[in-house]
Design an enzyme around this catalytic site. Structure first.
Site, PDB file in Angstrom:
ATOM      1  N   HIS A  40      29.322  50.802 -36.223  1.00 43.95           N
ATOM      2  CA  HIS A  40      30.357  51.126 -35.228  1.00 43.95           C
ATOM      3  C   HIS A  40      30.302  52.609 -34.879  1.00 43.95           C
ATOM      4  O   HIS A  40      31.336  53.250 -34.684  1.00 43.95           O
ATOM      5  CB  HIS A  40      31.760  50.712 -35.716  1.00 43.95           C
ATOM      6  N   ASP A 176      21.690  47.701 -30.885  1.00 42.90           N
ATOM      7  CA  ASP A 176      20.889  46.486 -31.006  1.00 42.90           C
ATOM      8  C   ASP A 176      19.675  46.520 -30.080  1.00 42.90           C
ATOM      9  O   ASP A 176      18.551  46.217 -30.488  1.00 42.90           O
ATOM     10  CB  ASP A 176      21.743  45.258 -30.674  1.00 42.90           C
TER      11      ASP A 176
HETATM   12  C1  GLA Z   1      27.400  45.039 -32.732  1.00 46.65           C
HETATM   13  C2  GLA Z   1      27.176  45.753 -31.407  1.00 46.65           C
HETATM   14  C3  GLA Z   1      26.457  47.081 -31.621  1.00 46.65           C
HETATM   15  C4  GLA Z   1      27.134  47.926 -32.698  1.00 46.65           C
HETATM   16  C5  GLA Z   1      27.426  47.097 -33.940  1.00 46.65           C
HETATM   17  C6  GLA Z   1      28.260  47.843 -34.954  1.00 46.65           C
HETATM   18  O1  GLA Z   1      26.173  44.667 -33.279  1.00 46.65           O
HETATM   19  O2  GLA Z   1      26.444  44.956 -30.521  1.00 46.65           O
HETATM   20  O3  GLA Z   1      26.378  47.772 -30.395  1.00 46.65           O
HETATM   21  O4  GLA Z   1      28.311  48.514 -32.208  1.00 46.65           O
HETATM   22  O5  GLA Z   1      28.097  45.882 -33.618  1.00 46.65           O
HETATM   23  O6  GLA Z   1      27.557  48.919 -35.452  1.00 46.65           O
END
Ligand code: GLA
Length: 388
Positions: A40, A176
């Site tokens: 996050h 991601d």
């Molecule tokens: C999900 C979101 C990412 C990131 C994570 C937490 O995977 O898609 O963008 O914020 O949560 O780190």
């Protein structure tokens, strides 16, 4: 190329031939990801430490001469079909990702003709290893190979992020998509979202292994809670900025600024962010010194912060972490990814992997009557694509 991936490309090609007759002319693939630490932090322009794993989404494509777009979702045994320029409303979420990618790409690089495609994947869905980003990045890579080879990687991942924002209505960061595109085999990435730059570090863990344990919990609330967190940290930053002119952005925040935030919940969120960024740097240091006990302790501290300050964990994740931490051969454990379900990541001695798996599986089944799935992924290269 990874031999496992090659094998999947071949079997997906057979499916393409079966569905459309004749071979595809473009291939693209994109992996899922793990994240060692730095959760996050992406939409708050912080730091993370991800790597791509040996689970992929593969897209095979062949241009048509008319305006029809025809895509088979192999895993869903379903076909999505529409005509470019005609109204179309995607229904299933795989269709939203697919249609979102094609439309956002098409706005930048107008498509004159349609195409046929197959989308296949083995990235576990809902486990927190970014199956959705892998799908976006694979589709975007296929479109790039076919229609815009000049497009750079950063533009590509940002277009994928827009799919999340505009078609899934989740204001996620770039973790991601960036990890799926830019990872390198056998490396972890220290990723700075403020600079949008990454440094690769050796992921040789010596006697230790990263193990992911899946809660198998569906993340129903995840989307709305996620957007709530995005809003909370943005509000907190705005308040600090209004009171301290030296603060320009998230990365200027320190724990000293917490006192300037009037809402105690927003204070907690920013405390997580500031300390999590520090933990990423400490983890990079511990990794370079091969100090795995220290690295594990940082993971566990990250979990506590995500659970108590950021409040994105859930009882099942906490249970898996607490159970893992009972074991002397587990150096640390935490929830991974967006939270509210998905999986944990633990650092475990290689010679105790079986014992760890058995203990966690038994305890989890006893408590929740759910069979967890434990994986030790390989770290692989990021996304790619080519003409056949
Ligand atoms: C999900 C979101 C990412 C990131 C994570 C937490 O995977 O898609 O963008 O914020 O949560 O780190």
């Amino acid at each position: 190329m990874n031999t496992e991936l090659e094998k999947y490309i071949q079997s997906t090609s057979s499916y393409f031939e079966e569905k459309f007759g004749g071979a595809p002319t473009m291939v693209a693939y994109a992996p899922g990801r793990i994240n060692i630490i730095g959760e996050h932090t992406d939409y708050n322009l912080g730091l993370s430490m991800p790597a791509a794993i040996n689970r992929w989404v593969i897209v095979l494509l062949r241009p048509r001469t008319d305006q029809k777009v025809s895509v088979f979702g192999q895993n869903y045994h379903a076909k999505m079909e529409y005509t470019l320029g005609q109204p179309f409303t995607p229904a299933e979420s795989w269709e939203k990702y697919t249609y979102g990618c094609i439309t956002i790409f098409g706005n930048q690089y107008p498509l004159k003709q349609g195409f046929e495609a197959v989308v296949w994947g083995n990235v576990p869905i809902g486990s927190g290893v970014s199956s959705s980003a892998a799908m976006e990045v694979a589709i975007m890579n296929a479109l790039r190979v076919a229609y815009a080879p000049e497009m750079d990687d950063l533009t590509l991942v940002k277009m994928c992020q827009r799919v999340e924002h505009e078609y899934l209505k989740v204001n996620s960061g770039l973790l991601d998509q960036y990890a799926s595109q830019f990872s390198r085999e056998g490396k972890l990435m220290i990723l700075d979202f403020n600079q949008l730059r990454s440094e690769y570090v050796d992921a040789d863990m010596k006697d230790w292994a990263w193990l992911l344990a899946d809660t198998k919990v569906k993340r129903e609330l995840a989307g709305s809670k996620y957007s709530e967190r995005v809003q909370e940290t943005a509000n907190a930053l705005a308040e600090v900025k209004s009171k301290d002119a030296s603060v320009q952005g998230f990365r200027d925040l320190t724990t000293e600024h917490l006192a300037l935030i009037s809402d105690p919940v927003q204070q907690q969120r920013i405390r997580h962010l500031v300390l999590e960024n520090e933990r990423v740097l400490k983890a990079a240091e511990a990794l370079s010194q091969k100090n795995f006990e220290e690295l594990g302790a940082l993971l566990t501290a990250s979990h506590q912060s995500l659970r108590d300050d950021y409040e994105v964990s859930c009882p099942e994740l906490d249970f898996l972490v607490d159970t893992a931490l009972q074991l002397p051969y587990c150096a640390g454990s935490r929830m991974m990814g967006g939270g509210f379900g998905g999986c944990t990541i633990s650092l475990v001695r290689k010679d105790a992997v079986h014992k760890f798996n058995n203990f966690l599986t038994d305890e989890y089944a006893r408590e929740y009557d759910i069979v967890t799935e434990i994986n030790n992924y390989q770290l692989v290269d990021g996304a790619g694509g080519y003409k056949i």
